[in-house]
Design an enzyme around this catalytic site. Structure first.
Site, PDB file in Angstrom:
ATOM      1  N   ARG A 114       0.813  -1.207   0.000  1.00  0.00           N
ATOM      2  CA  ARG A 114       0.000   0.000   0.000  1.00  0.00           C
ATOM      3  C   ARG A 114       0.856   1.271   0.000  1.00  0.00           C
ATOM      4  NH1 ARG A 114      -5.247  -1.311   1.397  1.00  0.00           N
ATOM      5  NH2 ARG A 114      -5.676   0.859   1.808  1.00  0.00           N
TER       6      ARG A 114
ATOM      7  N   ASN B 138      -4.290   6.919   7.162  1.00  0.00           N
ATOM      8  CA  ASN B 138      -4.311   6.641   5.722  1.00  0.00           C
ATOM      9  C   ASN B 138      -5.397   7.511   5.129  1.00  0.00           C
ATOM     10  OD1 ASN B 138      -4.509   5.555   3.139  1.00  0.00           O
ATOM     11  ND2 ASN B 138      -5.762   3.819   3.815  1.00  0.00           N
TER      12      ASN B 138
ATOM     13  N   LYS C 106       1.919  -2.686 -18.018  1.00  0.00           N
ATOM     14  CA  LYS C 106       2.657  -3.650 -17.182  1.00  0.00           C
ATOM     15  C   LYS C 106       4.147  -3.409 -17.318  1.00  0.00           C
ATOM     16  CE  LYS C 106       0.547  -4.811 -15.139  1.00  0.00           C
ATOM     17  NZ  LYS C 106      -0.805  -4.685 -14.652  1.00  0.00           N
TER      18      LYS C 106
ATOM     19  N   TRP D 269       2.601   5.931   1.821  1.00  0.00           N
ATOM     20  CA  TRP D 269       2.712   6.412   0.434  1.00  0.00           C
ATOM     21  C   TRP D 269       2.519   7.913   0.523  1.00  0.00           C
ATOM     22  CZ3 TRP D 269      -0.092   8.913  -3.450  1.00  0.00           C
ATOM     23  CH2 TRP D 269       0.400   8.753  -4.749  1.00  0.00           C
TER      24      TRP D 269
ATOM     25  N   GLU E 297      -2.778  -2.927 -21.816  1.00  0.00           N
ATOM     26  CA  GLU E 297      -2.388  -3.557 -20.567  1.00  0.00           C
ATOM     27  C   GLU E 297      -0.923  -4.004 -20.626  1.00  0.00           C
ATOM     28  OE1 GLU E 297      -3.255  -3.505 -17.729  1.00  0.00           O
ATOM     29  OE2 GLU E 297      -2.427  -5.250 -16.722  1.00  0.00           O
TER      30      GLU E 297
ATOM     31  N   HIS F 282      -0.297   8.021 -38.605  1.00  0.00           N
ATOM     32  CA  HIS F 282      -0.833   9.381 -38.462  1.00  0.00           C
ATOM     33  C   HIS F 282       0.018  10.207 -37.501  1.00  0.00           C
ATOM     34  CE1 HIS F 282      -4.252   8.374 -40.914  1.00  0.00           C
ATOM     35  NE2 HIS F 282      -4.310   7.221 -40.256  1.00  0.00           N
TER      36      HIS F 282
ATOM     37  N   LYS G  95      -0.498   0.017  -4.207  1.00  0.00           N
ATOM     38  CA  LYS G  95      -1.493  -0.902  -4.745  1.00  0.00           C
ATOM     39  C   LYS G  95      -2.891  -0.294  -4.758  1.00  0.00           C
ATOM     40  CE  LYS G  95      -2.756  -5.065  -6.027  1.00  0.00           C
ATOM     41  NZ  LYS G  95      -2.436  -5.390  -7.416  1.00  0.00           N
TER      42      LYS G  95
ATOM     43  N   GLU H 266       5.313   0.105 -15.740  1.00  0.00           N
ATOM     44  CA  GLU H 266       5.231   0.300 -14.299  1.00  0.00           C
ATOM     45  C   GLU H 266       6.296  -0.464 -13.513  1.00  0.00           C
ATOM     46  OE1 GLU H 266       1.311  -2.531 -13.576  1.00  0.00           O
ATOM     47  OE2 GLU H 266       1.782  -1.039 -12.068  1.00  0.00           O
TER      48      GLU H 266
END
Ligand code: M6R
Length: 606
Positions: free
Chosen positions: A27, A99, A483, A75, A479, A502, A601, A486
């Site tokens: 977290r 938090n 992945k 965080w 996705e 384009h 997370k 990150e």
């Protein structure tokens, strides 16, 4: 964002808190700290960086000894990661962990300064600690209620008052918090994995309920001091689910768990090879009657929604808008009665997704949540809920949660197509059976590990790369790209293959990696043409393709052939090598795969 924990019982509370925080580090990991009652005083140990730094610090300073304490893994939002900004915050009389975000902290801080308080940190949390101190009149409950009436924002708070060494106080609003109930010991925690080693029983705190947690008793009150009697929940997670189980990283373990997660998620919603959401209480006629479907989510969950859009529109012929929650909520969206909003969220706590859900409800739309964490805020607020059964996902980079979200998208699409008369019963059964085969096919895709490792070795020195595809392959490429970036910290973009010329094709230079996905038969030729265009400009092409796609010599440098599956379900197969490529690239770069920098997370702030 941020994890909080608390313990009271006979064990050494510093040990329990460190253990609990180790399960919450996903977290946030900018700093860690604990506060423990030691001989009638509150002793605090905290420092910048990972929990391991705190453990090292306590090994040399000596850890606080006692049987009651609170802990935090951060965080950072207000104030850089530093020793001083680390939680717990407070003074000798009241100490807290938090938090969330206190939106009006500046006004409160100015007020407290005018009342003679001084501040040492840049955090919003210190304001709450000092406000508790300011209003403290010997009655903790009255003090907490008073403070709650003044603070605005989101919070889960663990609070210790020096005068009450036999209890922890806990309260939450818009940030998750549970109270674990053990045998002569009790806990508070942001999430179940933190306490599952000690107890499976827990209370879910509702908004602004205040828990008084003692060794032998937990009592819960509303802000007016009325006692509330709640039902105890029991976590059905496997204790080992929150451990690495022999894998080097949680991410790799969770990639391997995908077949089981999909099976556990779809099986209860299939009867005789037909989709069956009767346990969720869904009415197929109602579902098919919606004018528009909005799928709203963030990050990986939004990408699962993209797959849903392509499939629902293709087979059920109902218009679907997919949007990023943080955009949707501020664009005055055209949503109202007769519309369905589906929100997708692993944690069920994502602030923007939750706000978008609230907005849809206010506008009169029906809402459905696809959520992994039981009893989470989003699950509790939506009109309809489909729980995915992925078990705890610890790695910050989501893999198995994506896979189960996509599997529910398919089942819903089949249900809608059948209800809408676009699928006959036979076709619906045929597709549902194909979905039931996916766990085995995903297992086969995991065997592509070595090939993916080789592909990763070609990416490790890249500065930037592109993911391209068309249709469902484009939805999946988003996705794949997320992945990789990150966890490997290599810049990447996903692009609709037909859109490259384009503008974006000008980025291609000699050796630039391009990961192309080609699984959709009706689009494959066009994708191959686009691959040739980048190849001709020097790209290093890694092609992830259906086994039947014909690839001429020289079109791709590496070809990863996927196990056989129906093309509509291919995103569930092709996702696996993309996850593995990202994983091995990050490993080769020596990155902290499970805890990538700057991320957390569960994003409970907007
Ligand atoms: O808990 P949620 O599914 O609502 O989280 C949404 C995103 O933050 C999440 O999917 C994120 O993009 C992934 N962890 C990235 O791998």
């Amino acid at each position: 964002m941020c994890g909080i924990a608390g313990y009271i019982g006979d064990r050494d509370s510093a040990d329990v808190l460190v253990d609990a925080l180790s399960k919450l580090e996903y977290r946030g990991y900018d700093s860690a700290g604990i506060a423990v009652f030691e001989n009638g005083t509150i002793k605090v140990e905290k420092c910048k960086g990972r929990l391991a730094n705190l453990v090292e610090k306590m090994d040399s300073d000596g850890k606080p000894t006692g049987h009651c304490g609170i802990g935090h893994t951060r965080w950072a939002t207000h104030g850089e990661p530093s020793d001083i900004n680390s939680h717990p915050h407070g003074n000798k009389r009241v100490t807290i962990v938090h938090n969330g975000i206190i939106e009006n902290y500046k006004q409160l801080k100015d007020f407290l300064i005018s009342e003679g308080y001084s501040f040492v940190s840049e955090t919003d949390t210190e304001t709450v600690a000092k406000l508790l101190d300011y209003y403290y009149n010997g009655d903790p409950m009255a003090t907490i209620s008073k403070v709650l009436s003044e603070i605005k924002g989101s919070y889960a708070l663990g609070i210790m008052f020096r005068d009450f060494p036999d209890r922890i106080f806990a309260v939450r609003k818009d940030s998750p918090l549970i109270v674990g109930v053990g045998d002569s010991e009790n806990f508070i925690a942001s999430d179940v994995p933190a306490i599952i080693h000690y107890t499976r029983d827990y209370y879910l705190l509702e908004e602004n309920e205040i828990a008084v947690v003692k060794k032998d008793a937990v009592r819960i009150f509303d802000v007016h001091g009325n006692e509330i009697f709640k039902k105890i929940n029991t976590a059905d997670w496997d204790v080992d689910a929150a451990e690495k189980g022999g894998f080097e990283h949680f991410m790799l373990k969770e990639i391997h768990e995908q077949p089981t997660a999909v099976k556990t998620t779809i099986t209860p919603r299939i009867t005789e090879h037909m989709p069956d959401f009767s346990a969720e209480g869904f009415d197929a006629n109602k579902l098919k009657s919606y004018r528009n479907i909005f799928i709203i989510a963030c990050g990986t969950a939004m990408h699962a929604g993209m797959v849903g859009k392509y499939v629902i529109e293709k087979i059920a012929r109902i218009p679907v808008t997919v949007d990023i929650a943080s955009e949707f909520r501020y664009r005055n969206p055209l949503i109202g009665e007769g519309d369905l909003m589906i929100v997708i969220s692993q944690s069920g706590e994502t602030a923007d997704t939750k706000a978008a859900l609230g907005l849809a409800k206010e506008a009169g739309a029906d809402t459905m949540a696809i959520v992994n964490v039981k009893g989470s805020s989003i699950a509790r607020e939506a009109d309809m809920v489909v729980y995915t059964h992925a078990g705890p996902e610890i790695s910050v980079a989501s893999t198995k949660a994506y896979m189960v979200q996509v599997s529910i998208m398919y089942l819903l699409a089949f249900e809608l197509a059948y209800a809408n008369g676009k699928f006959t019963e036979e076709t619906c059964r045929e597709y549902t059976e194909k979905l039931e085969e996916m766990p085995d096919i995903i297992d086969e895709a995991i065997l592509l590990k070595e090939k993916c490792q080789f592909a990763a070795s070609k990416l490790v020195n890249a500065d930037s790369l592109l993911y391209i595809g068309r249709g469902l392959d484009y939805a999946l490429s988003m996705e794949g790209s997320l992945k990789l970036k990150e966890i490997s910290y290599i810049h990447s973009e996903s692009y609709a293959a037909g859109e490259l010329k384009h503008g974006t094709i000008s980025l291609i230079t000699d050796g630039m990696p391009v990961i192309a996905i080609a699984t959709q038969k009706d689009l494959v030729e066009k994708t191959i043409s686009n691959i040739k265009e980048v190849k001709a400009r020097g790209a290093f092409v890694i092609l992830v393709a259906d086994r039947e796609v014909e690839v001429e010599e020289g079109v791709a440098d590496i070809v990863i052939r996927l196990p056989e599956a129906d093309q509509m379900l291919m995103p569930m197969v092709a996702a696996v090598p993309l996850q593995l490529i990202a994983y091995y690239t990050a490993v080769l770069k020596g990155n902290d795969v499970d805890k990538p920098r700057n991320l957390a997370k569960s994003v409970t702030v907007e």
